[in-house]
Scaffold this motif. Structure first.
Motif, PDB file in Angstrom:
ATOM      1  N   SER A  23       2.430   1.226  -0.447  1.00  0.00           N
ATOM      2  CA  SER A  23       1.519   0.164  -0.852  1.00  0.00           C
ATOM      3  C   SER A  23       0.324   0.126   0.098  1.00  0.00           C
ATOM      4  CB  SER A  23       2.231  -1.191  -0.841  1.00  0.00           C
ATOM      5  OG  SER A  23       2.526  -1.572   0.495  1.00  0.00           O
ATOM      6  N   MET A  24      -0.745  -0.465  -0.352  1.00  0.00           N
ATOM      7  CA  MET A  24      -1.935  -0.589   0.488  1.00  0.00           C
ATOM      8  C   MET A  24      -1.615  -1.408   1.727  1.00  0.00           C
ATOM      9  SD  MET A  24      -5.011   0.213   1.071  1.00  0.00           S
ATOM     10  CE  MET A  24      -5.593   0.938  -0.446  1.00  0.00           C
ATOM     11  N   ARG A  25      -0.794  -2.416   1.594  1.00  0.00           N
ATOM     12  CA  ARG A  25      -0.412  -3.253   2.741  1.00  0.00           C
ATOM     13  C   ARG A  25       0.318  -2.419   3.794  1.00  0.00           C
ATOM     14  NH1 ARG A  25       3.018  -8.878   2.380  1.00  0.00           N
ATOM     15  NH2 ARG A  25       3.134  -9.229   4.618  1.00  0.00           N
ATOM     16  N   ASP A  26       1.262  -1.594   3.366  1.00  0.00           N
ATOM     17  CA  ASP A  26       1.982  -0.736   4.304  1.00  0.00           C
ATOM     18  C   ASP A  26       1.065   0.305   4.938  1.00  0.00           C
ATOM     19  OD1 ASP A  26       4.321  -2.101   3.820  1.00  0.00           O
ATOM     20  OD2 ASP A  26       5.087  -0.624   2.363  1.00  0.00           O
ATOM     21  N   LEU A  28      -2.216   0.022   5.505  1.00  0.00           N
ATOM     22  CA  LEU A  28      -3.067  -0.651   6.485  1.00  0.00           C
ATOM     23  C   LEU A  28      -2.273  -1.031   7.730  1.00  0.00           C
ATOM     24  CD1 LEU A  28      -5.216  -2.893   4.126  1.00  0.00           C
ATOM     25  CD2 LEU A  28      -5.920  -0.815   5.327  1.00  0.00           C
ATOM     26  N   ALA A  29      -1.025  -1.458   7.552  1.00  0.00           N
ATOM     27  CA  ALA A  29      -0.189  -1.813   8.703  1.00  0.00           C
ATOM     28  C   ALA A  29       0.101  -0.587   9.558  1.00  0.00           C
ATOM     29  CB  ALA A  29       1.112  -2.452   8.220  1.00  0.00           C
ATOM     30  N   SER A  30       0.338   0.545   8.931  1.00  0.00           N
ATOM     31  CA  SER A  30       0.608   1.757   9.702  1.00  0.00           C
ATOM     32  C   SER A  30      -0.627   2.223  10.454  1.00  0.00           C
ATOM     33  CB  SER A  30       1.136   2.873   8.796  1.00  0.00           C
ATOM     34  OG  SER A  30       0.132   3.332   7.922  1.00  0.00           O
TER      35      SER A  30
END
Length: 55
Positions: A23-26, A28-30
């Motif tokens: 996902s985009m959230r994952d 960006l978090a990485s």
């Protein structure tokens, strides 16, 4: 019809369609975690290094 218009559908058929399992959230978090890990610590500021006197 120009040669460019004829080649577009053929090219679209030859490109594989892939779906990312991230996902985009994952993602960006990485990236944020990698930035934190790879950034060296800042040198202490000599002006801020002085500690206030105890009262």
């Amino acid at each position: 019809m120009s040669a460019t218009e004829r080649s577009l559908p053929e090219r679209a058929e030859t490109l594989p369609r892939t779906v990312s399992g991230v996902s985009m959230r994952d993602l960006l978090a990485s990236c944020a975690a990698a930035t934190v890990i790879s950034t060296p610590p800042r040198m202490p500021d000599p002006e801020l290094d002085e500690r206030p006197e105890a009262a």
